[in-house]
Motif scaffolding. Structure first.
Motif, mmCIF file in Angstrom:
data_model
loop_
_atom_site.group_PDB
_atom_site.id
_atom_site.type_symbol
_atom_site.label_atom_id
_atom_site.label_comp_id
_atom_site.label_asym_id
_atom_site.label_seq_id
_atom_site.Cartn_x
_atom_site.Cartn_y
_atom_site.Cartn_z
ATOM 1 N N CYS A 1 22.482 71.542 -26.288
ATOM 2 C CA CYS A 1 21.131 70.975 -26.194
ATOM 3 C C CYS A 1 20.571 70.689 -27.584
ATOM 4 N N GLN A 2 20.774 71.610 -28.503
ATOM 5 C CA GLN A 2 20.291 71.407 -29.869
ATOM 6 C C GLN A 2 20.987 70.220 -30.521
ATOM 7 N N ALA A 3 22.284 70.051 -30.261
ATOM 8 C CA ALA A 3 23.020 68.927 -30.833
ATOM 9 C C ALA A 3 22.505 67.604 -30.279
ATOM 10 N N LEU A 4 22.150 67.585 -29.007
ATOM 11 C CA LEU A 4 21.639 66.352 -28.412
ATOM 12 C C LEU A 4 20.319 65.934 -29.047
ATOM 13 N N ASN A 5 19.562 66.907 -29.559
ATOM 14 C CA ASN A 5 18.316 66.570 -30.249
ATOM 15 C C ASN A 5 18.559 65.755 -31.511
ATOM 16 N N LEU A 6 19.771 65.821 -32.044
ATOM 17 C CA LEU A 6 20.103 65.110 -33.281
ATOM 18 C C LEU A 6 20.694 63.735 -33.030
ATOM 19 N N MET A 7 20.812 63.332 -31.775
ATOM 20 C CA MET A 7 21.384 62.029 -31.467
ATOM 21 C C MET A 7 20.530 60.924 -32.064
ATOM 22 N N GLY A 8 21.165 60.052 -32.847
ATOM 23 C CA GLY A 8 20.479 58.921 -33.436
ATOM 24 C C GLY A 8 19.874 59.175 -34.792
ATOM 25 N N VAL A 9 19.925 60.420 -35.285
ATOM 26 C CA VAL A 9 19.295 60.732 -36.564
ATOM 27 C C VAL A 9 19.951 59.956 -37.704
ATOM 28 N N GLU A 10 21.284 59.949 -37.754
ATOM 29 C CA GLU A 10 21.967 59.277 -38.854
ATOM 30 C C GLU A 10 21.719 57.774 -38.837
ATOM 31 N N GLN A 11 21.723 57.175 -37.624
ATOM 32 C CA GLN A 11 21.476 55.748 -37.543
ATOM 33 C C GLN A 11 20.063 55.415 -38.039
ATOM 34 N N ASN A 12 19.097 56.232 -37.668
ATOM 35 C CA ASN A 12 17.724 55.987 -38.094
ATOM 36 C C ASN A 12 17.547 56.227 -39.592
ATOM 37 N N GLU A 13 18.295 57.211 -40.126
ATOM 38 C CA GLU A 13 18.231 57.449 -41.563
ATOM 39 C C GLU A 13 18.747 56.237 -42.337
#
Length: 444
Positions: free
Chosen positions: A411-423
């Protein structure tokens, strides 16, 4: 650096991110399909949007592509396969087979099993029925209940700390958080009802052959059969996000997505069987082992779901290794092609660490040895019934704890989905803004 999240959606988006970098209310879109249009700040704020700013991007946001007001980003969604009538029929047959298997295996696994697993249908015999009422049994039941309530809360409230100033959107993990929370809450209900029964009904078969005992013990056992449905639903959610939405070079094999409705059928039917008394034995503790055996299919599906994904830190043999060229790509092929669902899933794959995956594999199978162990303890040792229950409860606590810990990590990992793309998108926004600002100064 920050993200803005809009909690209002018009369709099922499989918990995929609704996140985007802040641009302080300015329109900056179509940056590698990662920046969303943000024309109406006031309207968005009324729908739960959280705005934040970063000292390094305020000027960039004021100058970067302010004339572009068209949002060309594709929708971030994973299509849920349609559910066919033939699938429902085949699944119903499989569910019935699972029920028969759960009733067959305990009695025919060994000679000790045949002597212990004697059907009762809630009609208990003085010479055959045994039910422990010591603190070793009900005390450990209550202790597990407290632990499972805590696990349920932790899964539901799973948050992720990110060191780069990103405001993470937990809606991406919402569905899995709810399902995993329900799984461990059902475990808590089971052991609470079991502890109450062991503590209260202490006067032999006269009390056990009553409606109150049947109600409490049905709650105890039925919560375990229902948990199989929650378990399978958790696996389906993981499969949808990390396998179904991924390209073929990022997965080892496909199994097919199991719709939540199928798991409702599975858990509902087995719970109905429990209510009708088919999962009832002279030793009421045996009921739990049969109910646990009924979780075989969702357990296998859950483990195979995780094994079906290629991981960045996998070791050869058990898991599939993600190819090095795919790991090293700064911008994924999915992102370049506009497939945001797959690109975001790739982020989560990087964050689900090997130790937690192994914890999941072990935790979901660790209770399997209890089925042959219980009749062996009863038939071949002089341990008291309370001591046997305490030993088995200890194993149960470890197994369920490992399940909770691993699912919470996912669940915690799913919270990070898309972070790198947005960065990456925000870096490009800043670079373009700085370049335009430099050009303006030069012109002046």
């Amino acid at each position: 650096m920050c993200l803005v999240t809009d909690t209002q959606t018009t369709k099922r988006e499989a918990n995929l991110p609704q996140t985007r970098p802040c641009n302080n209310g300015n329109n900056d879109t179509n940056i590698n399909n990662n920046i969303y249009n943000n024309n109406n700040v006031k309207n968005n704020s009324e729908h739960g949007v959280n705005y934040c700013s970063h000292p390094n991007n305020q000027h960039a946001g004021n100058h970067a592509n302010t004339n572009d007001t068209t949002n060309n980003s594709p929708n971030v969604s994973t299509t849920i396969p349609s559910l066919k009538l033939s699938t429902i029929i085949l699944w119903s047959i499989l569910t019935y087979i699972s029920k028969e298997f759960s009733l067959f295996l305990p009695r025919f696994q060994s000679k000790a099993g045949a002597k212990i697993f004697i059907s009762a249908s809630y009609n208990y015999d003085d010479d055959l029925s045994f039910f422990d009422d010591t603190i070793l049994t009900w005390g450990t039941d209550y202790a597990i209940c407290i632990i499972m309530l805590f696990a349920s809360y932790q899964c539901f409230n799973a948050t992720t700390n990110y060191s780069k100033g990103i405001l993470l959107d937990r809606s991406k993990s919402k569905s899995l958080r709810i399902k995993s929370s329900l799984l461990f809450f059902s475990y808590a209900i089971s052991v609470f009802a079991g502890g109450y029964a062991h503590y209260t009904f202490t006067e032999g078969t006269d009390q056990r052959n009553t409606t109150p005992f049947r109600i409490w013990w049905t709650i105890c056992v039925g919560s375990v059969t229902a948990a199989g449905g929650f378990m399978g639903s958790c696996a389906s959610e993981i499969y949808l996000l990390l396998n179904h939405s991924q390209s073929s070079d990022r997965v080892r094999f496909r199994m097919g997505y199991m719709h939540d409705f199928l798991w409702v059928i599975y858990g509902g039917f087995l719970t109905y069987v429990c209510i009708m008394g088919e999962i009832s034995y002279q030793r009421p503790a045996c009921d739990i082992f049969v109910a646990g055996t009924s979780q075989f299919i969702p357990t296998v599906y859950c483990v195979l779901t995780v094994l079906s994904v290629r991981w960045t830190d996998a070791k050869k043999g058990l898991e599939g290794q993600l190819q090095l060229q795919l790991q090293s790509q700064l911008i994924t092929p999915e992102e370049q092609n506009g497939d945001r669902a797959a690109a975001f899933a790739a982020d989560a794959v990087k964050e689900i660490h090997r130790g937690y995956r192994y914890m999941l594999y072990i935790g979901f199978f660790l209770n399997a040895p209890l089925l042959p162990t219980y009749p062996a303890f009863i038939q071949y040792t002089s341990l008291s019934l309370g001591m046997v229950n305490a030993i088995l409860h200890s194993n149960l606590t470890i197994a369920w704890g490992m399940q909770a810990w691993s699912l919470r990590h996912i669940c915690q990992a799913l919270n990070l989905m898309g972070v790198e793309q947005n960065e990456r998108a925000l870096v490009q926004v800043q670079a373009r803004g700085s370049q335009e600002h430099a050009e303006e100064k030069k012109d002046q």
